[in-house]
Enzyme design. Sequence first.
Site, PDB file in Angstrom:
ATOM      1  CB  SER A 100      -0.954   0.018   1.196  1.00  0.00           C
ATOM      2  OG  SER A 100      -1.948  -0.968   1.016  1.00  0.00           O
TER       3      SER A 100
ATOM      4  CG  ASP B 216      -5.185  -4.065   2.751  1.00  0.00           C
ATOM      5  OD1 ASP B 216      -4.838  -4.815   1.814  1.00  0.00           O
ATOM      6  OD2 ASP B 216      -4.467  -3.840   3.746  1.00  0.00           O
TER       7      ASP B 216
HETATM    8 MG    MG Z   1      -4.390   1.908   3.190  1.00  0.00          MG
HETATM    9 ZN    ZN Z   2      -2.756  -4.865   2.565  1.00  0.00          ZN
END
Ligand code: MG
Ligand code: ZN
Length: 353
Positions: free
Chosen positions: A73, A246
């Site tokens: 990320s 996520d």
């Molecule tokens: Mg993030």
């Molecule tokens: Zn991740």
Amino acid sequence: MRKNLFIVFIISIIIPIITFARIKNVIFLIGDGMGLNQIHASSIVADSALNMQRAHYIGLVDTHSADHYITDSAAGGTALACGVKTKNGMIGMNPDSVAIPSILRIAHTNKLSTGVVVTSSVTHATPASFLAHQVNRKMEEEIAVDILHSGVDVFIGGGRKFFSEREDKQNLIDSLHAKGYGVYSSIKEASISDSNKKGVLLADVGMPSKLEGRGNMLSEGTQLALDVLSKNKKGFFLLIEGSQIDWAGHANDIDGIIEETLDFDKAVGVAMDFADKNKETLVIVTADHETGGLQILGKDTDTKKLQTIFTSSYHSPVPVPLFAYGKDADKFSSYMENTTIKKILVELYRFKK
Ligand code: MG
Ligand code: ZN
């Protein structure tokens, strides 16, 4: 007759001026780890179209980083924010550790207002990519110092401890006050204050998940940020992140993914409603990467439950969708690199690079 011709003449001048005028406002929404299957599963379970499906133009975004086929990320956020591919883990820098200005920082330099609203710590990799320059995403205390100096007008999320319980014993909450920020621990408290610079730190580290009772802070924070930033006649740049799509993906938790995606989509709705009223506004909805390698195999005809499997507990390399809505949305209906988005935004804002 002559009067009618005059009106036609004036309209023929005004329409091109409106069409070719620069965009003033960008609302950039990132669903961290949100691939097409996360979106589709959420829409099926909600039994309705999502707000992001209101978009007029759709693109696809390639997400690999400078050193890995599968991005993290930090590199994914840096590509979107700064328009450069970097190494996994790096924040707001190219692979040679040279700081690159993000679209948010360029907007600030051009005297636009800026804001960030996230469901993680404000020092977490995605928001940090827009606000900070550090060689490693784990340096959250250093990232907090960068946020202090970033000039960002509104920031809302978790991460209070990186400002107030630091190794170096500095109290950055005091430093924020000295710079004219009101610092709050609830959105309600922040919305009744008339301070134009607001730091809203809602948790010590990360925020609870939606299923744990986070409430509607993402869409409420989006509305608060829009209320503050839209006072600037020159325009604004606002980043919104559904950070925990996520996290649920890493946990292979389909219920969590759906709740987080629907929560994120509420904020998308707030952004699109703003763009419906303010025609100088562009809304971009995309992801930094997909998480979990989520596959949808079918739907049980009796229980109507989705049959899903995860092929990974990490990110996957599949391209992610991009939804564009509002002014100049047509510029994004292509297959693009994640680094292309910032370059298009700089052009549409007519910023001198
Ligand atoms: Mg993030
Ligand atoms: Zn991740």
